[in-house]
Scaffold this motif. Structure first.
Motif, PDB file in Angstrom:
ATOM      1  N   ASP A  15     -19.596  11.463  15.929  1.00 25.66           N
ATOM      2  CA  ASP A  15     -19.621  11.628  14.599  1.00 25.66           C
ATOM      3  C   ASP A  15     -18.478  10.914  13.921  1.00 25.66           C
ATOM      4  OD1 ASP A  15     -19.445  12.822  11.851  1.00 25.66           O
ATOM      5  OD2 ASP A  15     -18.747  14.880  12.417  1.00 25.66           O
ATOM      6  N   GLN A  16     -18.844  10.197  12.948  1.00 24.15           N
ATOM      7  CA  GLN A  16     -18.054   9.053  12.122  1.00 24.15           C
ATOM      8  C   GLN A  16     -17.170   9.705  10.957  1.00 24.15           C
ATOM      9  OE1 GLN A  16     -17.525   5.847  13.484  1.00 24.15           O
ATOM     10  NE2 GLN A  16     -18.642   6.919  15.276  1.00 24.15           N
ATOM     11  N   ALA A  17     -17.524  11.086  10.781  1.00 22.67           N
ATOM     12  CA  ALA A  17     -16.705  11.790   9.806  1.00 22.67           C
ATOM     13  C   ALA A  17     -15.021  11.777  10.162  1.00 22.67           C
ATOM     14  CB  ALA A  17     -17.150  13.015   9.366  1.00 22.67           C
ATOM     15  N   TRP A  18     -14.900  12.077  11.315  1.00 22.68           N
ATOM     16  CA  TRP A  18     -13.380  12.006  11.740  1.00 22.68           C
ATOM     17  C   TRP A  18     -12.977  10.695  11.690  1.00 22.68           C
ATOM     18  CZ3 TRP A  18     -11.430   9.196  15.732  1.00 22.68           C
ATOM     19  CH2 TRP A  18     -12.465   8.586  16.586  1.00 22.68           C
ATOM     20  N   LEU A  19     -13.488   9.627  11.782  1.00 17.79           N
ATOM     21  CA  LEU A  19     -13.102   8.194  11.715  1.00 17.79           C
ATOM     22  C   LEU A  19     -12.718   8.180  10.079  1.00 17.79           C
ATOM     23  CD1 LEU A  19     -12.341   5.376  12.601  1.00 17.79           C
ATOM     24  CD2 LEU A  19     -14.533   4.745  12.545  1.00 17.79           C
ATOM     25  N   ARG A  20     -13.583   8.499   9.210  1.00 21.78           N
ATOM     26  CA  ARG A  20     -13.139   8.457   7.748  1.00 21.78           C
ATOM     27  C   ARG A  20     -11.908   9.236   7.536  1.00 21.78           C
ATOM     28  NH1 ARG A  20     -18.808   8.550   7.629  1.00 21.78           N
ATOM     29  NH2 ARG A  20     -18.834  10.907   7.126  1.00 21.78           N
ATOM     30  N   MET A  21     -11.880  10.442   8.176  1.00 16.57           N
ATOM     31  CA  MET A  21     -10.780  11.329   7.796  1.00 16.57           C
ATOM     32  C   MET A  21      -9.532  10.642   8.550  1.00 16.57           C
ATOM     33  SD  MET A  21      -8.757  13.528   9.608  1.00 16.57           S
ATOM     34  CE  MET A  21      -9.685  13.770  11.053  1.00 16.57           C
ATOM     35  N   ALA A  22      -9.579   9.903   9.635  1.00 18.12           N
ATOM     36  CA  ALA A  22      -8.306   9.445  10.063  1.00 18.12           C
ATOM     37  C   ALA A  22      -7.937   8.320   9.283  1.00 18.12           C
ATOM     38  CB  ALA A  22      -8.482   8.719  11.472  1.00 18.12           C
ATOM     39  N   ALA A  23      -8.810   7.454   8.504  1.00 22.64           N
ATOM     40  CA  ALA A  23      -8.402   6.513   7.826  1.00 22.64           C
ATOM     41  C   ALA A  23      -7.829   7.113   6.437  1.00 22.64           C
ATOM     42  CB  ALA A  23      -9.711   5.562   7.320  1.00 22.64           C
ATOM     43  N   ASP A  24      -8.544   8.235   5.973  1.00 17.76           N
ATOM     44  CA  ASP A  24      -7.672   8.664   4.798  1.00 17.76           C
ATOM     45  C   ASP A  24      -6.498   9.453   4.968  1.00 17.76           C
ATOM     46  OD1 ASP A  24      -7.996   9.899   1.949  1.00 17.76           O
ATOM     47  OD2 ASP A  24      -7.982  11.659   2.944  1.00 17.76           O
ATOM     48  N   LEU A  25      -6.401   9.757   6.416  1.00 14.97           N
ATOM     49  CA  LEU A  25      -4.725  10.281   6.613  1.00 14.97           C
ATOM     50  C   LEU A  25      -3.651   9.226   6.705  1.00 14.97           C
ATOM     51  CD1 LEU A  25      -2.895  12.677   7.218  1.00 14.97           C
ATOM     52  CD2 LEU A  25      -3.652  12.000   9.737  1.00 14.97           C
ATOM     53  N   ALA A  26      -4.300   7.978   7.293  1.00 12.43           N
ATOM     54  CA  ALA A  26      -3.569   6.933   7.163  1.00 12.43           C
ATOM     55  C   ALA A  26      -3.081   6.327   5.746  1.00 12.43           C
ATOM     56  CB  ALA A  26      -4.155   5.588   7.983  1.00 12.43           C
ATOM     57  N   ARG A  27      -3.979   6.261   4.821  1.00 11.48           N
ATOM     58  CA  ARG A  27      -3.671   5.938   3.551  1.00 11.48           C
ATOM     59  C   ARG A  27      -2.705   6.831   2.833  1.00 11.48           C
ATOM     60  NH1 ARG A  27      -5.201   8.176  -1.099  1.00 11.48           N
ATOM     61  NH2 ARG A  27      -6.757   9.650  -0.034  1.00 11.48           N
ATOM     62  N   LEU A  28      -2.581   8.181   3.139  1.00  8.61           N
ATOM     63  CA  LEU A  28      -1.683   8.946   2.589  1.00  8.61           C
ATOM     64  C   LEU A  28      -0.409   8.718   3.170  1.00  8.61           C
ATOM     65  CD1 LEU A  28      -3.716  12.390   2.443  1.00  8.61           C
ATOM     66  CD2 LEU A  28      -3.179  10.979   0.481  1.00  8.61           C
ATOM     67  N   LEU A  29      -0.264   8.649   4.449  1.00  2.38           N
ATOM     68  CA  LEU A  29       0.822   8.379   5.108  1.00  2.38           C
ATOM     69  C   LEU A  29       1.412   6.730   5.081  1.00  2.38           C
ATOM     70  CD1 LEU A  29       0.249  10.345   8.238  1.00  2.38           C
ATOM     71  CD2 LEU A  29       1.840  11.017   6.560  1.00  2.38           C
ATOM     72  N   ASP A  30       0.686   5.905   4.425  1.00  2.00           N
ATOM     73  CA  ASP A  30       1.029   4.623   4.264  1.00  2.00           C
ATOM     74  C   ASP A  30       1.087   3.836   5.592  1.00  2.00           C
ATOM     75  OD1 ASP A  30       1.189   2.152   2.769  1.00  2.00           O
ATOM     76  OD2 ASP A  30       3.341   2.476   2.654  1.00  2.00           O
ATOM     77  N   VAL A  31       0.329   4.075   6.694  1.00  2.00           N
ATOM     78  CA  VAL A  31       0.421   3.424   7.985  1.00  2.00           C
ATOM     79  C   VAL A  31      -1.096   2.841   8.253  1.00  2.00           C
ATOM     80  CG1 VAL A  31       2.103   5.116   8.741  1.00  2.00           C
ATOM     81  CG2 VAL A  31      -0.324   5.648   9.186  1.00  2.00           C
ATOM     82  N   GLY A  32      -0.948   2.167   9.417  1.00  2.00           N
ATOM     83  CA  GLY A  32      -2.340   1.536   9.834  1.00  2.00           C
ATOM     84  C   GLY A  32      -3.167   2.425  10.652  1.00  2.00           C
ATOM     85  N   LEU A  33      -4.273   2.085  10.970  1.00  2.00           N
ATOM     86  CA  LEU A  33      -5.196   2.518  12.007  1.00  2.00           C
ATOM     87  C   LEU A  33      -5.186   1.838  13.322  1.00  2.00           C
ATOM     88  CD1 LEU A  33      -8.449   3.809  10.327  1.00  2.00           C
ATOM     89  CD2 LEU A  33      -6.898   5.168  11.428  1.00  2.00           C
TER      90      LEU A  33
END
Length: 265
Positions: A15-33
């Motif tokens: 499921d790729q939804a968790w990948l999008r969720m991880a990217a969104d969390l990285a955006r909120l924390l201002d960190v990389g994937l």
């Protein structure tokens, strides 16, 4: 609290939804994937056996396997996973990096400050250990239950406990970055009031802070307290015992970020 430095996730996953969720969390924390692809060396060993065969679609014909073909297939899969990771990171506006590990026995290249995503029940929860020379260290593990709703909006919930200062700090940071509200869960009025004051001091609008008093912090009470609030993510210290972490995440049915801090004495 020392903040996170990158989001680390193992690829691939169905499921790729968790990948999008991880990217969104990285955006909120201002960190990389940072993506990890683990090569299945067992497949290479199987492909070298003289009787190894595979059935290919759409012809449904059997073909002999070879280590060379299997190596190419693994490389192609890794390339696909890297493209998906890069695309998710690009859309979120965060940097991305990628690494291939030679089998599950290879030690994961985790660093201090990594948020480790566990995307299946039973995945290990990172434990934090510190030495006297290091002082304090914070560990982050994000549990993503299957079919957890990937909500793009909604408040962040934090469990208020005597040892949960780092978790509260993280929930406040996320709420501020996402411009969302904050739900505080706790077993005492005084700790909840103090947590609300701390959140307000960090910049969360008092009108966007919801306090929920619970008799205990077991699964049933947390579910009851969060009913109807459509929280985006729950932030909390690891439960005791630690093997209760996944059952709790599965019961809540939303991603749960475990924040554990230890300081050397």
């Amino acid at each position: 609290m020392a903040g996170p430095t990158r989001i680390v996730l193992t690829l691939p996953a169905g499921d790729q939804a968790w990948l999008r969720m991880a990217a969104d969390l990285a955006r909120l924390l201002d960190v990389g994937l940072h993506g990890l692809f683990i090569e299945d060396r067992g497949l290479l060993a199987f492909a070298s056996l003289p009787f190894a065969r595979e059935i290919r679609l759409p012809t449904y014909e059997w073909h002999a396997l070879s280590p060379e073909q299997m190596t190419r297939d693994l490389h192609q899969t890794a390339a696909l996973m890297r493209r998906r990771l890069d695309e998710a990171a690009r859309k979120a506006g965060v940097p991305s990096s990628f690494e291939t590990l030679p089998g599950p026995e290879a030690p994961p290249p985790y660093r201090v400050g990594d948020v480790i995503i566990a995307a299946h029940p039973g995945a290990a929860v990172r434990r934090v250990s510190v030495s006297a020379a290091k002082g304090c260290e914070t560990g982050f593990t994000l549990l993503v239950p299957p079919q957890a709703p990937a909500r793009a909006s909604g408040p962040f919930a934090a469990l208020v406990t005597p040892d949960g200062g780092a978790a509260l700090d993280m929930a406040c940071r996320l709420a501020l970055a996402a411009r969302e509200g904050l739900i505080l869960l706790g077993t005492g009025e005084a700790p909840l009031r103090a947590a609300a004051e701390q959140a307000a001091a960090m910049g969360v609008a008092p009108g966007r802070i919801v306090r929920r008093l619970v008799p205990t912090t077991n699964r049933a009470e947390l579910l009851r307290a969060l009913a109807g609030l459509r929280e985006r993510l729950v932030v909390m210290p690891p439960p005791q015992p630690a093997d209760e972490a996944w059952p709790l995440a599965m019961a809540l049915h939303v991603p749960v970020l475990l924040v554990e801090q230890h300081c050397a004495m």
